[in-house]
Enzyme design. Sequence first.
Site, short mmCIF file in Angstrom:
data_model
loop_
_atom_site.label_atom_id
_atom_site.label_comp_id
_atom_site.label_asym_id
_atom_site.label_seq_id
_atom_site.Cartn_x
_atom_site.Cartn_y
_atom_site.Cartn_z
N GLY A 31 -4.54 -8.28 -13.93
CA GLY A 31 -5.44 -7.21 -13.51
C GLY A 31 -5.31 -6.02 -14.43
O GLY A 31 -4.40 -5.94 -15.25
N GLY A 32 -6.22 -5.11 -14.28
CA GLY A 32 -6.19 -3.88 -15.06
C GLY A 32 -5.24 -2.87 -14.44
O GLY A 32 -4.64 -3.11 -13.39
N ALA A 33 -5.14 -1.73 -15.09
CA ALA A 33 -4.30 -0.66 -14.58
C ALA A 33 -4.81 -0.20 -13.22
O ALA A 33 -6.01 -0.04 -13.02
CB ALA A 33 -4.30 0.52 -15.57
N SER A 87 -5.17 -1.73 -10.50
CA SER A 87 -6.08 -2.66 -9.84
C SER A 87 -5.55 -3.15 -8.51
O SER A 87 -6.28 -3.74 -7.73
CB SER A 87 -6.36 -3.86 -10.76
OG SER A 87 -5.15 -4.58 -10.99
N GLY A 88 -4.25 -2.95 -8.26
CA GLY A 88 -3.63 -3.45 -7.04
C GLY A 88 -2.84 -4.72 -7.25
O GLY A 88 -2.38 -5.34 -6.29
N LYS A 89 -2.64 -5.12 -8.50
CA LYS A 89 -1.98 -6.39 -8.78
C LYS A 89 -0.53 -6.44 -8.29
O LYS A 89 -0.09 -7.45 -7.76
CB LYS A 89 -2.08 -6.77 -10.26
CG LYS A 89 -1.48 -5.78 -11.22
CD LYS A 89 -1.88 -6.11 -12.66
CE LYS A 89 -1.31 -5.08 -13.62
NZ LYS A 89 -1.87 -3.73 -13.44
N HIS A 110 6.86 2.19 -6.16
CA HIS A 110 7.08 0.74 -6.12
C HIS A 110 8.31 0.41 -5.27
O HIS A 110 8.28 -0.52 -4.46
CB HIS A 110 7.27 0.19 -7.54
CG HIS A 110 5.99 -0.11 -8.24
ND1 HIS A 110 5.58 -1.39 -8.50
CD2 HIS A 110 5.03 0.70 -8.75
CE1 HIS A 110 4.42 -1.37 -9.12
NE2 HIS A 110 4.07 -0.10 -9.30
N ARG A 150 8.65 -1.83 -1.31
CA ARG A 150 9.33 -3.12 -1.16
C ARG A 150 10.19 -3.14 0.10
O ARG A 150 10.79 -2.14 0.48
CB ARG A 150 10.21 -3.39 -2.38
CG ARG A 150 9.42 -3.59 -3.64
CD ARG A 150 10.27 -4.16 -4.74
NE ARG A 150 11.30 -3.28 -5.27
CZ ARG A 150 11.16 -2.51 -6.33
NH1 ARG A 150 10.01 -2.47 -6.97
NH2 ARG A 150 12.16 -1.77 -6.75
#
Length: 190
Positions: free
Chosen positions: A14-16, A18-20, A56, A60
Amino acid sequence: MATLPALPRTLLLGGARSGKSTRAEQLLADRPDVLYVATGGTRDGDAEWAQRVALHRERRPASWRTAETCDLEAVLADTADPAPVLIDCLALWLTSVMDECDAWDDEAWAARGEAAVQRRCEALARAWETTGRTVVAVSNEVGMGVVPATAAGRRFRDTLGRLNMAVADASERVLLVVAGQVLTVKPATG
């Protein structure tokens, strides 16, 4: 996103923004023990980067473990640890490899950098293909964007594109994340 089962090897592109990464985490959300491999490292004095890393980490589950390393081949080869692995991300891994190989410099690239980077990418692709672990990797899809203005930028884009292809070829499933929506590029096999 509907819950998809974790498969031995899944690549999310995915792009920057994007939610990947979020979608990759959701693939393993039901697993109490996951090894989250962060390849971005720390960037002293970069407050914006520190904020990204903190977001991030906060997202988690507390039971997940984190390893900040670019030694992905060793992680993939580790048969003593049965936990699934989430690698975030291959683009940052490649950035580190290109730093180590002085591959941003045109002369160094021509003299030895290109071959050194190619060997590292091939080693990672082999480790991905032969791992016995359940593994999910995130990578940037940079081939849909603007053509970089510099030779170093173009070599990074091209090298990451080739790495993504090699990892995708050895994956049971490949997903593309666009605006937080998951599109199946390579459906689950097996």
